[in-house]
Design a protein around this motif. Sequence first.
Motif, PDB file in Angstrom:
ATOM      1  N   ARG A 151      -0.378   3.087   4.360  1.00 17.76           N
ATOM      2  CA  ARG A 151       0.941   2.489   4.606  1.00 17.76           C
ATOM      3  C   ARG A 151       1.453   2.916   5.976  1.00 17.76           C
ATOM      4  NH1 ARG A 151       5.267   0.076   2.344  1.00 17.76           N
ATOM      5  NH2 ARG A 151       7.337   0.795   2.928  1.00 17.76           N
ATOM      6  N   LEU A 152       1.298   4.180   6.301  1.00 17.90           N
ATOM      7  CA  LEU A 152       1.712   4.691   7.612  1.00 17.90           C
ATOM      8  C   LEU A 152       0.934   4.010   8.727  1.00 17.90           C
ATOM      9  CD1 LEU A 152       3.418   6.678   9.267  1.00 17.90           C
ATOM     10  CD2 LEU A 152       1.587   8.337   8.959  1.00 17.90           C
TER      11      LEU A 152
ATOM     12  N   GLY B  19       0.813  -1.216   0.000  1.00 23.05           N
ATOM     13  CA  GLY B  19       0.000   0.000   0.000  1.00 23.05           C
ATOM     14  C   GLY B  19       0.844   1.262   0.000  1.00 23.05           C
ATOM     15  N   GLU B  20       0.152   2.388  -0.167  1.00 19.15           N
ATOM     16  CA  GLU B  20       0.835   3.682  -0.222  1.00 19.15           C
ATOM     17  C   GLU B  20       0.098   4.691   0.642  1.00 19.15           C
ATOM     18  OE1 GLU B  20       0.998   4.867  -4.296  1.00 19.15           O
ATOM     19  OE2 GLU B  20       2.118   3.108  -4.917  1.00 19.15           O
ATOM     20  N   GLY B  21       0.734   5.825   0.849  1.00 21.51           N
ATOM     21  CA  GLY B  21       0.095   6.946   1.527  1.00 21.51           C
ATOM     22  C   GLY B  21      -0.202   6.705   2.990  1.00 21.51           C
ATOM     23  N   VAL B  22      -1.350   7.220   3.417  1.00 19.55           N
ATOM     24  CA  VAL B  22      -1.751   7.170   4.819  1.00 19.55           C
ATOM     25  C   VAL B  22      -1.931   5.731   5.294  1.00 19.55           C
ATOM     26  CG1 VAL B  22      -3.552   7.818   6.456  1.00 19.55           C
ATOM     27  CG2 VAL B  22      -2.830   9.436   4.708  1.00 19.55           C
TER      28      VAL B  22
END
Length: 116
Positions: free
Chosen positions: A110-111, A105-108
Motif C-alpha cells: 500500500r505504501l 492492499g495493505e502494508g508495504v
Amino acid sequence: MVKDRSIRIGIILVSILVPALVFVMFFVPQLFGKAEADWISKLPGFNASINFSTGIFLILGRLSISRGKEKLHRNLMLFAFGLSSLFLISYVIYHSNSEPTRYGGEGVMRLVYLTL
C-alpha cells in the motif's frame, strides 16, 4: 531561453489554456451531470497506450539529440508534448465521469502504491 518567438507564444498559450481546460472538464460534468457513454470505459487502455507512446518518443528524442540531430529532436519532443496533452485531456474526461477506484492492499505494498 527559447529564442523562437512563435514557440514562446505557443508555450505561453498552452500554459494558460491547459489548466483552464482541465478546470472546465473537471467541474462542468459535475454541474450538468456525468456522461454515460461506452467509449469512456475504454479510456484507461487508451491512456496507457498514449503514455507508452510518449515514452518511446521521449527516448527517441534523447537519442536524436545525443547524435546531433536537433531538428529531429525538436519534432520528437513536440510530438511527445502533443501526446502528453492528449493524455491529460483523456485522463480528466475519464476521471470526471467515473467513480474513484480505491486501492485495497495493505502494508508495504500500500505504501509503495501510494508513493508511486
